[in-house]
Every structure is written in structure tokens, then in C-alpha cells.
Design a protein around this motif. Sequence first.
Motif, mmCIF file in Angstrom:
data_model
loop_
_atom_site.group_PDB
_atom_site.id
_atom_site.type_symbol
_atom_site.label_atom_id
_atom_site.label_comp_id
_atom_site.label_asym_id
_atom_site.label_seq_id
_atom_site.Cartn_x
_atom_site.Cartn_y
_atom_site.Cartn_z
ATOM 1 N N ALA A 316 0.826 -1.203 0.000
ATOM 2 C CA ALA A 316 0.000 0.000 0.000
ATOM 3 C C ALA A 316 0.866 1.260 0.000
ATOM 4 O O ALA A 316 0.556 2.238 -0.697
ATOM 5 N N GLY A 317 1.955 1.233 0.778
ATOM 6 C CA GLY A 317 2.849 2.388 0.777
ATOM 7 C C GLY A 317 3.495 2.626 -0.576
ATOM 8 O O GLY A 317 3.591 3.762 -1.047
ATOM 9 N N ALA A 319 2.292 1.630 -3.446
ATOM 10 C CA ALA A 319 1.245 2.093 -4.366
ATOM 11 C C ALA A 319 0.942 3.573 -4.149
ATOM 12 O O ALA A 319 0.764 4.336 -5.105
ATOM 13 N N ALA A 320 0.885 3.977 -2.873
ATOM 14 C CA ALA A 320 0.638 5.392 -2.591
ATOM 15 C C ALA A 320 1.759 6.268 -3.140
ATOM 16 O O ALA A 320 1.511 7.336 -3.705
ATOM 17 N N CYS A 321 2.999 5.805 -2.980
ATOM 18 C CA CYS A 321 4.126 6.560 -3.530
ATOM 19 C C CYS A 321 4.053 6.639 -5.056
ATOM 20 O O CYS A 321 4.322 7.695 -5.649
ATOM 21 N N VAL A 323 1.305 6.433 -6.884
ATOM 22 C CA VAL A 323 0.207 7.339 -7.247
ATOM 23 C C VAL A 323 0.647 8.791 -7.079
ATOM 24 O O VAL A 323 0.383 9.655 -7.935
ATOM 25 N N GLY A 324 1.316 9.064 -5.941
ATOM 26 C CA GLY A 324 1.794 10.427 -5.739
ATOM 27 C C GLY A 324 2.779 10.858 -6.808
ATOM 28 O O GLY A 324 2.733 11.997 -7.298
#
Length: 528
Positions: A316-317, A319-321, A323-324
Motif C-alpha cells: 500500500a505504501g 502504491a501510494a508513492c 500514485v503520488g
Amino acid sequence: MLNRHVLYLSNDTLTAWRWERGRLLGGASFTNDSAGMDDLLDHLDHQRQVPVLLLTDLIEEDFQRVHLPHVSGRAGVKLTQRRLLQQYRETPFRHHEVQGREPDGRRDDIVLLSALTNPAIVLPWVEALEQERIPLAGLYSTTLLSEHLVNKLGLLDEHLLLVTQQSAGWRQSYFQRGQLKFSRLTPAIDRDGDAVNVGAEAAKTQQFLTSVRLLARGSVLETVIIAPAGQLPALEMQCADGPETAFRFLPLAQVTDRLGVSAAVGDAAGALADTMLLALLATTQPASHYTLGPLRRYFQLWRARRNLYLAAGAVAGIAACAVGLNLWQAWDARADSERLAQEARQFDRRYNEVMAAMPARVTSTANMRAAVNVERMLVVQGPSPWQMVSMVSAALEQSPQIRLLQLGWKVDLPGQPPAGAPVLANGSAGGTGTAAATSMSSLLAGIPARPPQSLSIEAEILSPEDDYRNAVNTMNQFARQLAANPRLLVQVDKPPLDTRPTVRLDGKAGTTAAPTRARFTLNLVWKP
């Protein structure tokens, strides 16, 4: 640091502590019976998914030193397990530790075997935890943990007897250069809980070590006693140094400071070494001393679940990175697009302003672009004498006695009338003038390929007078150098000494003629 339940089990009671944020909290005691087990489960009810570390301090703990053949790999593990099973058949809680090899003979392995010989004290607590599906991380021994304690304190004497006061009594553990060899538990306290006969019990342990040949006669046994500072004066009166015994006393608070667990113990510190050992266990958390087998399955499930949570969090981290990063790149691309569009509008405006100030164009922009392309094609593809001249120049560099007099270059166009051919009234020679002109025009532009070219060379040879043999050889060598190019055809039009039958030889013998040079003419034809 992860939270833990840290349990301290003695023969009579079990004390439950919580390890939270690097500190020991709680300290509830439970009797060693069914009621105490129910109370413990109720105590742990609100934190059933927190792992448990069980530290035992029991009288029924046996230690044996054996010598086993040095076998490595899986066979060595099986050999050790068989020896453990033979030594301690009645208990499932067994442990072994290889402490080196014999210096002589077969050099067998020196193995320390230990076990909790009365499993009836431990099994009910372990089974109660398993019944409630509470993860049990490991089963530990205060004696085996004290080996880590000795190493951290730097007590690496050749013969060391470590004495600590714990819930079950005074624990005396014998070490050789930091390796545990033997341990025993003695009461050595009176009805008020004060220490008595500590020195006498240490003397008994020394006699036992001498009898089993762990301690040679005449060797000095360094005895280190760890106790609260208030008890040290009374202990010093009970312990007198002898010819084979030397006593040292360490305050318990000083030991906790050296171990770095004083802040973890905090208010839980007391007169016993229990909390110090519990804090040391929670901070280091070594592998389980005694095997648990299937009794450890709920801890394995808990660890697998935690690893899955950690992996999911990591994914998840990431993926968040990602996406960001994509959002930032999209925003950056949008900013670049707006900047480029603004620059394009500025260029268009400047172009329109420049074009408005210019006079009317003779032709369109497309025609001018086509004219520029044709001009570039003529420069690159059209015929030029430079290629043939460079070949001649390279050959002249190797023939310094040849001096160039005249060059004649022309392009050999197919369909071109030979020199002296009659020209018709319409301007053509033997055909329509339009077709010939069209063919000549396209070939001169290098379309579809460069046309053949010819070069006439007139030169003279700087050689002694009447030395025609040298002149002919020099011309032939020059012609061979030019003919080394596979696409260059070399023809001798006029040699220095013309011996052809159609040419007349003339001259006067005995007369002095004007000095002349041997001249020759070559015709070169190059097909690109």
C-alpha cells in the motif's frame, strides 16, 4: 518495539508482566493451580493476540555435559536429538548447546544438555495458553538467560560462580569463560526473607564442582553476587575470601544500568533479580531455549498474519508513492504543456509580425522549401571533380618526380553525342532534342545516381635527359596507384616514349637538341 506478555514461572507462583513501550508494567501473581490458571486467562483476556514470553525458574532443571562425535549437517542434528531423547525421555522441554571441541583425540564436540525434568509444572500453563489460542513465542530459562547476562557484563573469568537472588531462592550458576556448565537453586533465606548461609552454599557448590572435575584443585573460583545495595553489607559478612575463593559484590541497580534496562524496569525494580531478567529477555528476545513443537503453532500463525499485514502495508505504501509520483508527473507535464503552448503562441505572433513586414512573396513557402531541398540534393548527389582530384592528389604524393601540367574533367552522360557529331537543325544529334536535354538535366542533378566522370591528366616526369626507361617505369607506377581504386579505369593516352607503329620516330644523332621533359597523358574514368 512490539508489546509482549512476559510471564515469570517458579515452582509456586506465576507472575504476569506487560512489556509496553519498552517498560515492564503490572506484576500480577497467580498460584500454581487451576484457579490461578483461570485468573491468568482472565487477566490476558483483553489482549489475547499479544505474544507471550514464558521465563521459568525451577528447581527441576538439569544440566549434563556430554561428548559427542563431531558430525555436521543433518546427521549431526539427528545424533544430538537422539542423545537428548535418551538423556531426558520423560520431558518434552529439552535443550542442547555446543560449547566447543575437545583439543585432543577425536576432537569430539562438547555439548551441554539441559531439560525441565518436571514438565507437570510447565505443561498446564502452556496448554491453558494454547486452549485460549494465545500465541506463545518461547519458553526460556533464567539459567540459560544468565549466560547472556554474563557476556553483557563482561564476566569472562576462567572459573566464575554467578549468584543471584530470585523468586525461587538463590541461583548459583557456574561458567567457564562465559560458557554455562552447571547451575543449582538453593533456598538460603530465613523466615523473614533475609539471606543466610550464602557463603556456605557457595562452598558446597565449589566442592561439587571439584568432585566432578569441572574445577581443578588449587583453581580460584571467582564468585560474583548480585543483590540490592542494602543487602551487600550483610552478605559480605557471610562471605569470606579463601585461598580458592574470591567474592565480588555488584549492586543490582548498577547491573541494570550496565545492561541498559534500568529505564525498562523502573518502578518494578525490587530486591530480586526477576525484573532485571525479564527486561533483559524482552529487549533481546533470543530464540526459544526449550522446544515447544506444536504448542507454538498459534505464535507461528500470529507471525504469519503480522508478516502479511506488513507486506500489505508495504504494498500500500509503494502504491501510494507511485500514485503520488504519477500525480506529480501529471501536474509537471500539464505545467510544461501550458508553457510550451504559450511559447508556441509567442513564436506564432512573432512569425506573423515578421511575415507582415516582408514584401509579397514571389512563390509559396512550399516551393521555396522544395527549392532548398533540391539545392541540398545537388550539393550532395551532383557530380563534382573533387573526388577524382583527391585520388590524383593521393597518387602524386607517392610520385614526387611527376609534375602535373593540365587537367580536363567532364561528365560522361549517356546519349551525349560524341565530339564532332553533326547537329540537326532542331538542336539534337541523331534524335529528338527534348529527350536528350531531359536525360542530361536529370543526370547532371545526380538523379537517379551519380553519372560516370572522366579526367584527362597531362603531366611530365622530372628525370635525366633521354632516360626514357625510368620515365616509363614512373608513369606505370603512377597508373597502378590510380588503378588501385576498383571503380577507377586508367587508360594511357600518350606514353613518355611513344612506340606505337602509327607514330613516327624522328631525331638527329650527334646534334644537341633543346632540353625536353618526358610527357605523358592519362585518361581516367570513374563510375561512382
